[in-house]
Design a protein around this motif. Sequence first.
Motif, PDB file in Angstrom:
ATOM      1  N   GLN A 119     -42.594 -24.107  32.206  1.00  0.00           N
ATOM      2  CA  GLN A 119     -43.302 -22.849  31.984  1.00  0.00           C
ATOM      3  C   GLN A 119     -43.308 -22.481  30.498  1.00  0.00           C
ATOM      4  OE1 GLN A 119     -42.973 -19.419  34.793  1.00  0.00           O
ATOM      5  NE2 GLN A 119     -41.078 -20.423  35.405  1.00  0.00           N
ATOM      6  N   ALA A 126     -46.280 -21.856  27.722  1.00  0.00           N
ATOM      7  CA  ALA A 126     -46.346 -20.659  26.887  1.00  0.00           C
ATOM      8  C   ALA A 126     -46.524 -21.029  25.409  1.00  0.00           C
ATOM      9  CB  ALA A 126     -45.084 -19.826  27.075  1.00  0.00           C
ATOM     10  N   ARG A 130     -49.312 -17.406  26.072  1.00  0.00           N
ATOM     11  CA  ARG A 130     -49.004 -16.471  27.149  1.00  0.00           C
ATOM     12  C   ARG A 130     -47.498 -16.314  27.294  1.00  0.00           C
ATOM     13  NH1 ARG A 130     -53.188 -19.460  29.812  1.00  0.00           N
ATOM     14  NH2 ARG A 130     -51.614 -20.577  31.037  1.00  0.00           N
ATOM     15  N   GLY A 131     -47.083 -15.276  27.994  1.00  0.00           N
ATOM     16  CA  GLY A 131     -45.667 -15.023  28.202  1.00  0.00           C
ATOM     17  C   GLY A 131     -45.212 -15.426  29.588  1.00  0.00           C
ATOM     18  N   ILE A 132     -43.949 -15.181  29.855  1.00  0.00           N
ATOM     19  CA  ILE A 132     -43.351 -15.450  31.162  1.00  0.00           C
ATOM     20  C   ILE A 132     -42.585 -14.199  31.579  1.00  0.00           C
ATOM     21  CG2 ILE A 132     -41.812 -16.934  32.501  1.00  0.00           C
ATOM     22  CD1 ILE A 132     -42.170 -19.053  30.301  1.00  0.00           C
ATOM     23  N   PRO A 133     -43.060 -13.478  32.579  1.00  0.00           N
ATOM     24  CA  PRO A 133     -42.332 -12.284  33.021  1.00  0.00           C
ATOM     25  C   PRO A 133     -40.919 -12.633  33.477  1.00  0.00           C
ATOM     26  CG  PRO A 133     -44.545 -12.326  33.952  1.00  0.00           C
ATOM     27  CD  PRO A 133     -44.322 -13.666  33.314  1.00  0.00           C
ATOM     28  N   ASP A 178     -40.377 -14.189  36.852  1.00  0.00           N
ATOM     29  CA  ASP A 178     -40.922 -15.511  37.139  1.00  0.00           C
ATOM     30  C   ASP A 178     -39.928 -16.631  36.861  1.00  0.00           C
ATOM     31  OD1 ASP A 178     -43.221 -14.236  37.837  1.00  0.00           O
ATOM     32  OD2 ASP A 178     -44.491 -15.140  36.298  1.00  0.00           O
ATOM     33  N   PRO A 184     -40.545 -15.036  25.577  1.00  0.00           N
ATOM     34  CA  PRO A 184     -41.595 -15.133  26.599  1.00  0.00           C
ATOM     35  C   PRO A 184     -41.718 -13.876  27.453  1.00  0.00           C
ATOM     36  CG  PRO A 184     -40.366 -17.181  26.502  1.00  0.00           C
ATOM     37  CD  PRO A 184     -39.637 -16.195  25.640  1.00  0.00           C
ATOM     38  N   CYS A 185     -40.580 -13.230  27.743  1.00  0.00           N
ATOM     39  CA  CYS A 185     -40.635 -11.997  28.541  1.00  0.00           C
ATOM     40  C   CYS A 185     -41.395 -10.915  27.791  1.00  0.00           C
ATOM     41  CB  CYS A 185     -39.215 -11.536  28.870  1.00  0.00           C
ATOM     42  SG  CYS A 185     -39.148 -10.031  29.868  1.00  0.00           S
ATOM     43  N   SER A 236     -45.089 -11.555  27.604  1.00  0.00           N
ATOM     44  CA  SER A 236     -45.799 -11.391  28.878  1.00  0.00           C
ATOM     45  C   SER A 236     -46.324  -9.977  29.066  1.00  0.00           C
ATOM     46  CB  SER A 236     -44.878 -11.753  30.045  1.00  0.00           C
ATOM     47  OG  SER A 236     -43.906 -10.736  30.269  1.00  0.00           O
ATOM     48  N   GLN A 237     -45.850  -9.034  28.256  1.00  0.00           N
ATOM     49  CA  GLN A 237     -46.210  -7.638  28.460  1.00  0.00           C
ATOM     50  C   GLN A 237     -47.427  -7.209  27.644  1.00  0.00           C
ATOM     51  OE1 GLN A 237     -42.532  -5.322  28.116  1.00  0.00           O
ATOM     52  NE2 GLN A 237     -41.439  -6.915  29.258  1.00  0.00           N
TER      53      GLN A 237
END
Length: 368
Positions: free
Chosen positions: A136, A140, A145-148, A151, A320-321, A324-325
């Motif tokens: 993941q 990213a 893109r991010g990773i919540p 996830d 990443p968190c 994701s926002q």
Amino acid sequence: MQTSTLPASSTGSSATMPPVDEKKLNAFVGKMVGDLGAAASGALVLLGDRLGLYAALAGQGSATSTQLAERAHCYERYVREWLACQAASGYVDYDSATETFSMNPEQAAVLADPNSPVAMVGGYFAMASIYIDEPQVETAFRTGRGIPWGDHHNCLFCGTERFFRPGYEANIVQHWLPALDGVIAKLERGAHVADVGCGWGASTFIMARAFPKSKFTGFDLHAESIEESNRKAQHAGLDNLKFAVASAQNFTGLEYDLVTVFDALHDMGNPVGVASQICRHLKPDGTLMLVEPMAGDSLSANLNPVSRVFYAFSTMICTPCAMSQGLGIALGAQAGEARLRKVLEEAGFTRIRRAAETPFNMILEVRP
């Protein structure tokens, strides 16, 4: 470590590259072998914890591989190999005369006692999620893109709680809250407290148990973490504690005497917006206690073993968190005090001081 001399063709040397210094090469290969061994041994730390091997060895004294296997109800051949790696790692001691293994008090404090202030096994559970979720993160890197948070593999959630809780147990009530001006007196009389980004609620539980006259609400965006926190709260029977699903930018409630954020602001995609929301929900004489990873204000100040750990987790989880926002803002887990102050001042806070610190955390007292 000694290594054999490698031919130039094996080291990628060419007419456009400087020659390899054999002594430096050997030293670096030795470092990488050590790092590879540490990384590979991480899975064995998880096994030692899950199977009760550390607890059985530390709690009942020295043992042969057969004796430890009997204690832990495991197959001896696997235990023998596990013990060999532990001894080679320095995680347990080996007596060649008796062919027995043991744990000294220092090893036990780190590996066998989950309530020790230096317990570190939880970090290995969080690390497991890093390896599981690496694809993941690769995506990213390529897409931006991010990773919540939610996830990630669930090893992250229990691991984070286990890793941070011992340090919180040793410091929140004993050192960090007393370092804030007038806060202990308010908590003892009865205050309203919001713990923002509480995760599994380790910090919230510690404060609620210590100050029964105060009311504590833990907020977190991750619904599964709040479900786990509420389950634990019900089991604990604390009537001054509750948990609710809410992001740091839309948590609600009364005006609070104290808002706490433990090792979480750097995970949030709009830190100024979060700090502004906190400022709006504080009483005029209220306090924000911001706990963040210890860091200097420059990369050169952070080139050390502790920052190495934080940068790794920041790359794989924290950044990443935040990304994701949606705003493309990510403080990272090594933001440093100067950058944190800038965020807080932009949010409307006017009084900021470093109230306490440990080798792993800085604690800022922040007031409107």
